[in-house]
Design a protein around this motif. Structure first.
Motif, short mmCIF file in Angstrom:
data_model
loop_
_atom_site.label_atom_id
_atom_site.label_comp_id
_atom_site.label_asym_id
_atom_site.label_seq_id
_atom_site.Cartn_x
_atom_site.Cartn_y
_atom_site.Cartn_z
N LYS A 3 -20.36 35.21 116.57
CA LYS A 3 -21.30 35.99 117.38
C LYS A 3 -22.46 35.15 117.89
N LYS A 4 -22.87 34.16 117.07
CA LYS A 4 -24.09 33.42 117.37
C LYS A 4 -23.84 32.15 118.19
N TYR A 5 -22.65 31.52 117.98
CA TYR A 5 -22.46 30.21 118.61
C TYR A 5 -21.02 30.02 119.07
N ASN A 58 -27.49 22.51 121.16
CA ASN A 58 -26.20 22.61 120.47
C ASN A 58 -26.39 23.19 119.07
N TYR A 59 -25.28 23.39 118.39
CA TYR A 59 -25.31 24.06 117.08
C TYR A 59 -26.23 23.35 116.09
N LEU A 60 -26.09 22.03 115.96
CA LEU A 60 -26.87 21.31 114.97
C LEU A 60 -28.36 21.35 115.29
N CYS A 61 -28.70 21.23 116.58
CA CYS A 61 -30.11 21.31 116.98
C CYS A 61 -30.69 22.68 116.66
N GLN A 62 -29.92 23.72 116.87
CA GLN A 62 -30.38 25.06 116.53
C GLN A 62 -30.60 25.19 115.02
N MET A 63 -29.67 24.63 114.24
CA MET A 63 -29.81 24.69 112.80
C MET A 63 -31.05 23.93 112.34
N GLU A 64 -31.34 22.78 112.98
CA GLU A 64 -32.52 22.00 112.62
C GLU A 64 -33.80 22.79 112.89
N ARG A 65 -33.80 23.47 114.03
CA ARG A 65 -34.98 24.27 114.36
C ARG A 65 -35.18 25.43 113.38
N LEU A 69 -14.29 26.12 111.09
CA LEU A 69 -13.88 25.83 109.72
C LEU A 69 -14.59 24.60 109.17
N ASN A 70 -14.74 23.57 110.00
CA ASN A 70 -15.43 22.37 109.54
C ASN A 70 -16.88 22.65 109.19
N VAL A 71 -17.53 23.50 109.97
CA VAL A 71 -18.93 23.86 109.69
C VAL A 71 -19.02 24.70 108.42
N ILE A 72 -18.15 25.68 108.29
CA ILE A 72 -18.20 26.59 107.14
C ILE A 72 -17.86 25.87 105.83
N CYS A 73 -16.90 24.95 105.89
CA CYS A 73 -16.42 24.28 104.67
C CYS A 73 -17.11 22.94 104.41
N LEU A 74 -18.13 22.60 105.17
CA LEU A 74 -18.79 21.30 105.06
C LEU A 74 -19.15 20.96 103.62
N GLY A 75 -18.72 19.79 103.17
CA GLY A 75 -19.04 19.32 101.82
C GLY A 75 -18.12 19.83 100.74
N ARG A 76 -17.18 20.70 101.12
CA ARG A 76 -16.27 21.27 100.11
C ARG A 76 -14.83 21.17 100.60
N VAL A 77 -14.47 19.96 100.97
CA VAL A 77 -13.14 19.69 101.50
C VAL A 77 -12.50 18.57 100.70
N LYS A 78 -11.30 18.80 100.20
CA LYS A 78 -10.54 17.74 99.55
C LYS A 78 -9.74 17.03 100.64
N LEU A 79 -10.11 15.79 100.92
CA LEU A 79 -9.44 15.06 101.99
C LEU A 79 -8.12 14.48 101.48
N LEU A 80 -7.06 14.77 102.22
CA LEU A 80 -5.72 14.32 101.88
C LEU A 80 -5.35 13.07 102.66
N GLY A 90 -34.63 25.11 110.25
CA GLY A 90 -34.98 24.57 108.95
C GLY A 90 -33.88 23.89 108.20
N ARG A 91 -32.68 23.73 108.83
CA ARG A 91 -31.60 23.04 108.12
C ARG A 91 -31.82 21.54 108.20
N ARG A 92 -31.58 20.85 107.10
CA ARG A 92 -31.77 19.40 107.04
C ARG A 92 -30.67 18.69 107.81
N LEU A 93 -31.08 17.74 108.65
CA LEU A 93 -30.11 16.95 109.41
C LEU A 93 -29.48 15.87 108.55
#
Length: 335
Positions: free
Chosen positions: A190-192, A304-311, A203-214, A313-316
């Motif tokens: 809805k937002k982006y 873009n998405y990351l810039c919006q997240m930074e604004r 999926l990459n955004v939602i699962c960031l940091g919790r992915v077992k790379l094969l 308060g999300r850490r880059l």
């Protein structure tokens, strides 16, 4: 009793012939200690294609079953929300429906239709997920391309070499339900609007940091990569323009034709290839060029998405300028 491996595909009539080849290859190489329960997510599928897919599985009836699951009701709830472009269709989003619709499974395998499985899918299913949301291989097209790597880091906030391909997944369904991933996806939708890889970006955004790379062999794109050892090959992914049913001299095309030739879809596939025109091939080439242009545009977009997240308060992530060789894209960002 054999251990059950739940495997999911999403398909429409355009991709049903290639799904038949994918299923045949998967079942031919399945460890016979396991039983594969194949779930086909659809909104509509012709009776002809439904019966031919059943015919493919019937050959392996001691080791597999097939069921068709209508997800039209779920799609109706999200009418008009799915973002599409080029060859994308709404079916690409169906993987988000699996966990809530099938609470009996703690983990499931999800596979795209445009693949050939050369290895044993039970090896994928047996991967330990721990607290990871998914197990997946890196997206090779992103891994080898500066523009797409730049996009991953500067638009999504996903480290270039950790951006995974969503076409082959082991999904931690239990965690997806506990953490309400479907609801997260809907809210983000809805937002982006991601315009490069749609569901894969979400999926990459939602699962960031919790992915077992094969190992890359579980999602090897059908082009030559001198860094890849073919002994690791488990799944060939015929994505984008690397499709042997449309083009000649596709890398690893021998695997596709090996299974296509003995499938009930062979004549239909050959007719599709015969009728594919040079104008359509040119259209594909233009689409590929536009994809890279879109990636750079979105990476350098101050909204873009990351810039919006930074604004908000999300850490880059740590600056990645020094790791990029794409000086054009970096210069565009600094301009």
């Amino acid at each position: 009793m054999k251990e059950i491996i739940p495997v999911f595909f999403a398909v429409n009539d355009n991709y049903a012939p290639y799904l038949g080849v994918a299923i045949k290859s998967m079942l031919e190489n399945l460890n016979r200690k396991y039983f594969c329960k194949i779930h086909i997510l659809i909104t509509e599928l012709s009776e002809k294609h439904t019966e031919l897919l059943k015919q493919v599985v019937a050959e392996y009836s001691r080791h597999a079953s097939i069921v068709f699951v209508d997800v039209a009701r779920e799609c109706k709830k999200m009418a008009g929300m799915f973002h599409m472009r080029d060859y994308y269709s709404q079916e690409t989003y169906f993987r988000f429906f699996i966990s809530p619709l099938f609470p009996q499974y703690d983990k499931v395998v999800y596979l795209d239709c445009d693949i050939v499985v050369t290895g044993d899918v039970s090896e994928l299913y047996r991967q330990e997920l721990g607290n990871n949301m998914v197990a997946a291989a890196v997206e090779e097209v992103v891994y080898v391309d500066d523009d797409l790597g730049f996009y991953s880091e500067k638009c999504l906030g996903v480290p270039w070499k950790e951006y995974f391909g969503a076409g082959i997944l082991l999904i931690n369904s239990k965690l997806f339900r506990e953490e309400h991933v479907e609801e997260q996806f809907v809210e983000l939708l809805k937002k982006y609007k991601f315009t490069v890889a749609q569901d894969q970006d979400y999926l990459n955004v939602i699962c960031l940091g919790r992915v077992k790379l094969l190992n890359l062999g579980w999602n090897k794109t059908a082009f030559e990569n001198p860094e890849f050892d073919d002994k690791d090959l488990r799944i060939v992914h015929y994505k984008m323009s690397w499709k042997p049913w449309l083009n000649d001299d596709v890398y690893y095309e021998n695997y596709f034709w090996k299974y296509a030739e003995t499938s009930p879809f062979f004549d239909e596939i050959m007719e599709i290839k015969r009728s594919y025109t040079d104008e359509e091939r040119l259209r594909d080439a233009i689409a590929g060029k536009k994809l890279l242009e879109t990636a750079v545009r979105d990476a350098t977009d101050p909204d873009n998405y990351l810039c919006q997240m930074e604004r908000n308060g999300r850490r880059l992530p740590v600056s990645v300028f020094s790791r990029f060789t794409n000086q054009r894209a970096v210069a565009a960002l600094m301009d």
